[in-house]
Design an enzyme around this catalytic site. Structure first.
Site, mmCIF file in Angstrom:
data_model
loop_
_atom_site.group_PDB
_atom_site.id
_atom_site.type_symbol
_atom_site.label_atom_id
_atom_site.label_comp_id
_atom_site.label_asym_id
_atom_site.label_seq_id
_atom_site.Cartn_x
_atom_site.Cartn_y
_atom_site.Cartn_z
ATOM 1 N N ASP A 165 1.024 -1.562 -0.129
ATOM 2 C CA ASP A 165 0.245 -0.123 -0.103
ATOM 3 C C ASP A 165 0.385 1.224 -0.375
ATOM 4 O O ASP A 165 0.230 2.635 0.271
ATOM 5 C CB ASP A 165 -1.024 0.145 1.143
ATOM 6 C CG ASP A 165 -0.167 0.140 2.691
ATOM 7 O OD1 ASP A 165 1.184 -0.071 2.352
ATOM 8 O OD2 ASP A 165 -0.844 0.065 3.357
ATOM 9 N N ASN A 256 2.159 -8.502 15.064
ATOM 10 C CA ASN A 256 3.175 -7.361 15.301
ATOM 11 C C ASN A 256 4.208 -7.282 14.690
ATOM 12 O O ASN A 256 5.066 -8.532 15.329
ATOM 13 C CB ASN A 256 2.093 -6.944 16.221
ATOM 14 C CG ASN A 256 2.825 -5.120 15.619
ATOM 15 O OD1 ASN A 256 3.219 -4.245 15.803
ATOM 16 N ND2 ASN A 256 1.372 -3.715 16.718
ATOM 17 N N ASP A 259 8.759 -6.152 11.777
ATOM 18 C CA ASP A 259 9.488 -5.117 10.888
ATOM 19 C C ASP A 259 10.707 -4.965 12.374
ATOM 20 O O ASP A 259 12.303 -4.584 12.242
ATOM 21 C CB ASP A 259 8.954 -4.006 10.608
ATOM 22 C CG ASP A 259 7.955 -3.561 11.685
ATOM 23 O OD1 ASP A 259 8.012 -3.845 12.861
ATOM 24 O OD2 ASP A 259 6.940 -2.198 11.259
ATOM 25 N N GLY A 293 -5.837 2.037 17.064
ATOM 26 C CA GLY A 293 -5.337 2.803 18.594
ATOM 27 C C GLY A 293 -4.646 1.736 19.165
ATOM 28 O O GLY A 293 -4.262 0.642 19.094
ATOM 29 N N GLY A 294 -3.851 1.875 20.033
ATOM 30 C CA GLY A 294 -2.684 1.786 20.876
ATOM 31 C C GLY A 294 -1.299 0.901 20.824
ATOM 32 O O GLY A 294 -0.659 0.053 21.196
#
Ligand SMILES: *[C@@H]1O[C@H](CO)[C@@H](O)[C@H](O)[C@H]1NC(C)=O
Length: 331
Positions: A165, A256, A259, A293-294
């Site tokens: 994207d 998550n 990277d 969020g978070g």
């Protein structure tokens, strides 16, 4: 006679003096005006492709062929075929692109129409008969670690890792690639992030992850994200085979920080900071996880978790930024 001449000549001198003063004034204005005009001319002229016969020389495709120096595009996608089509159509027009590897982690295999479309794009954009290879790397399990799986038969050392994207103009990609060639062990990318010691904890082993605003405010960074970065292909195999399995498990479970894990790995090997390259970002999708969020809290947790795994903080921060000297006006 004498006094009259005197008066006359005094008047003459006075007039001359006034004329001289206004001449100085108007010549200053003229000078200023000339400078402004010249400046404007340079600004405008430098925007044209050929300025005073000094071409902005771009490296021709031949250059890449002759030295066999190009890069593989490693593109991570997930259920966004329209974005994938747009990205690939764009990047195939960049010189230096040698092959495309699409990291595919969906339960269904890529459709016939998608494959046909992409193959057609790749063939139609081939320059000087230079054939770009296109491959899907199909994964059964849906894990963020898929994006760093080893790619078999990579002929070239450079990998350009990108999300589906975001689009960078070819000029930015080329700049980053040439920076990488000067420092092939480093991670070279467009999206910088920072970490720092959490002062509030009073503990020097607790860290905070800082996003875009932190980098903007401090001018410092210690990671470049793999959603838009060049790195050596050896890091792919190190990520899968040498990095502690607990880190891979953590990123799969939490969906998550793969990277950040890559940034830690490269920093542990090089003992040096990554390199941030200036590039024009064009985000074509808007549903990435970073908009949820978070996000920063989760990333902070990852940083501290990985520090515990390494037994130290391997990331090193810097404020160096690579730019194209042709785009900077004053030295
Ligand atoms: C960090 O690098 C050292 C060697 O430089 C290596 O022994 C160690 O295993 C690496 N740490 C991790 C967690 O990969």
């Amino acid at each position: 006679m004498l006094p009259r001449t005197n008066v006359h000549s005094r008047r003459m001198t006075q007039r001359l003096r006034i004329a001289a003063i206004s001449a100085v004034r108007s010549s200053r204005i003229t000078l200023l005006f000339c400078c402004l005009t010249l400046f404007l001319f340079f600004v405008l002229a430098s925007k044209t492709p050929s300025f005073l016969g000094w071409e902005h020389e771009d490296l021709s495709p031949d250059y890449y062929d002759a030295s066999r120096k190009g890069y593989a595009l490693l593109i991570n996608t997930w259920k966004r075929n329209d974005l994938l089509k747009r990205s690939i159509s764009h990047y195939t027009s960049c010189p230096g692109l040698d092959s495309i590897h699409i990291v595919w982690s969906e339960p269904d295999a890529p459709s016939e129409s998608l494959t046909q479309f992409l193959n057609h794009v790749v063939q139609s954009k081939a320059i000087n008969g230079r054939q770009i290879e296109l491959k899907f790397d199909i994964n059964k399990e849906d894990s963020l670690n898929n994006r760093f799986k080893e790619v078999r038969d990579l002929k070239l050392d450079a990998v350009f890792s990108i999300d589906d994207d975001i689009i960078f103009p070819c000029s930015s990609v080329e700049l980053a690639f040439s920076v990488w060639r000067s420092a092939p062990d480093a991670m070279v990318g467009f999206v910088p992030r920072i970490h720092w010691v959490d002062q509030s904890k009073g503990n020097t082993n607790q860290f905070i992850y800082g996003g875009w605003w932190s980098v903007w405010w401090t001018g410092r960074y210690s990671m470049v994200l793999s959603k838009a970065a060049f790195f050596h292909k050896k890091y792919l195999s190190m990520y899968t085979n040498n990095m502690p399995a607990s880190i891979r498990e953590y990123t799969t479970k939490n969906r998550n920080c793969e990277d950040i894990a890559m940034s830690f790995l490269v920093a542990n090997v090089t003992g040096a900071p990554p390199i941030w390259v200036k590039g024009k970002i064009n985000e074509i999708g808007s549903t990435g996880i970073s908009s949820l969020g978070g996000h920063t809290e989760k990333r902070t947790e990852c940083v501290n978790r990985f520090v515990a795994e390494y037994g130290r903080m391997p990331l090193i921060s810097t404020s160096v930024k690579a730019i194209d000297s042709r785009d900077s006006w004053f030295w």
